[in-house]
Design an enzyme around this catalytic site. Structure first.
Site, PDB file in Angstrom:
ATOM      1  N   VAL A 104       0.860  -1.180   0.000  1.00 33.59           N
ATOM      2  CA  VAL A 104       0.000   0.000   0.000  1.00 33.59           C
ATOM      3  C   VAL A 104       0.901   1.238   0.000  1.00 33.59           C
ATOM      4  O   VAL A 104       1.819   1.337   0.815  1.00 33.59           O
ATOM      5  CB  VAL A 104      -0.893  -0.010   1.266  1.00 33.59           C
ATOM      6  CG1 VAL A 104      -1.654   1.291   1.402  1.00 33.59           C
ATOM      7  CG2 VAL A 104      -1.845  -1.200   1.235  1.00 33.59           C
ATOM      8  N   CYS A 105       0.638   2.168  -0.911  1.00 32.85           N
ATOM      9  CA  CYS A 105       1.460   3.388  -0.998  1.00 32.85           C
ATOM     10  C   CYS A 105       1.283   4.241   0.250  1.00 32.85           C
ATOM     11  O   CYS A 105       0.161   4.585   0.628  1.00 32.85           O
ATOM     12  CB  CYS A 105       1.078   4.210  -2.218  1.00 32.85           C
ATOM     13  SG  CYS A 105       1.769   5.879  -2.170  1.00 32.85           S
ATOM     14  N   ILE A 106       2.406   4.626   0.853  1.00 33.73           N
ATOM     15  CA  ILE A 106       2.332   5.350   2.129  1.00 33.73           C
ATOM     16  C   ILE A 106       1.700   6.731   1.982  1.00 33.73           C
ATOM     17  O   ILE A 106       0.868   7.132   2.806  1.00 33.73           O
ATOM     18  CB  ILE A 106       3.729   5.433   2.804  1.00 33.73           C
ATOM     19  CG1 ILE A 106       3.610   6.040   4.198  1.00 33.73           C
ATOM     20  CG2 ILE A 106       4.724   6.212   1.951  1.00 33.73           C
ATOM     21  CD1 ILE A 106       4.810   5.807   5.067  1.00 33.73           C
TER      22      ILE A 106
END
Lengths: 145, 130
Positions: free
Chosen positions: B77-79
């Site tokens: 998941v992209c931060i």
């Protein structure tokens, strides 16, 4: 290790990345988050191009003013792309024309060409729909936003 | 073939995450390798363990979690996108001074560089969006 794995596992692999931008800059977050990928991706030393078509051409309009909608105007970032060595911005001619726009309505975005004594050159290239097909066919990775 | 996946829409509103899930399952059954599944834009919302869909509907998050456990998938998941949308793991919750985290098992939070790496390392990057 297969030949293919060897080809892709080295750090010196360079692929052709195309970021496809098809939506207006505000109203959805796609344009902003696409730009965030471009900026991070610039550190990876890949062959990067950006494409703007359909409502995506509005992302490059000059004179954007977002005060009334309470959103950050991130359009100046496009003008900084040259500093990240992102120098190929393809804009689809038909998409501009269909919206009553011309290249004169777009921001002036330039880069300094290190192979040509740092001459300042325009980053935006107008291409027509059929040329776009060839550009897309030549890519290794297309990220569509 | 080594395949990378980008999911850029959240669960339920769009079919993108369902399609990506079915594609990954089919690709694994055919013997392909999934290098990584990267969740960006609203796609990060697939990674919260707090979704509670009606019992007669699919649970997209637990589908992903189970598939990841079975095949040792890397679900990232992209931060930056996650922080905007309130998806946090324990470390991030602590770092941001929040009182809870919600990342689902099998998912991890990391940077956009992981997406670029997926493009570089995979033979094909397949994008599931709107």
């Amino acid at each position: 290790m297969s030949e293919q794995e060897q080809e892709f596992s080295g750090s010196d692999v360079q692929k052709k990345f195309l970021y496809l931008n098809r939506r207006a800059p505000y109203g959805t977050i796609y344009a902003l988050e696409s730009l965030e990928v471009v900026l991070i991706g610039a550190a990876f030393d890949q062959d990067v191009s950006l494409a703007f078509l359909d409502d995506g051409v509005y992302q490059l309009l000059k004179g954007q003013d977002t005060k009334a909608i309470g959103m950050k105007n991130f359009s100046p970032t496009y003008r900084a792309l040259g500093d990240y060595e992102v120098t190929k911005l393809y804009v689809e001619k038909e998409s501009l024309e269909e919206r009553g726009l011309s290249i004169d309505d777009l921001m002036e975005i330039t880069y300094e060409d290190e192979d040509d004594d740092w001459a300042e050159k325009p980053s935006i290239q107008l291409v027509n729909r059929s040329e776009f097909a060839a550009i897309m066919a030549a890519q290794d990775v297309i990220l569509s936003f | 073939m080594k395949i990378g996946i980008l999911v850029s829409e959240g669960p339920f509103t769009h079919q993108a995450s369902d399609s990506a899930y079915q594609f990954v399952k089919a690709a694994l059954e055919k013997g392909h390798e999934i290098f990584r599944v990267f969740f960006y834009n609203d796609g990060v919302n697939n990674g919260t363990r707090l979704t509670v869909p009606p019992q007669d509907e699919r649970n997209i998050q637990s589908n992903w979690t189970e598939l990841a456990e079975k095949h040792n998938l890397d679900l990232v998941v992209c931060i930056a996108a996650a922080q905007r949308r309130g998806i946090l793991d324990e470390n991030e919750a602590k770092r941001q001074g929040k009182d809870a985290d919600n990342i689902a098992p099998g998912f991890r939070i990391s940077g956009l560089g992981q997406l670029i790496e997926t493009g570089i390392e995979s033979d094909r990057l397949v994008v599931f969006g709107d």
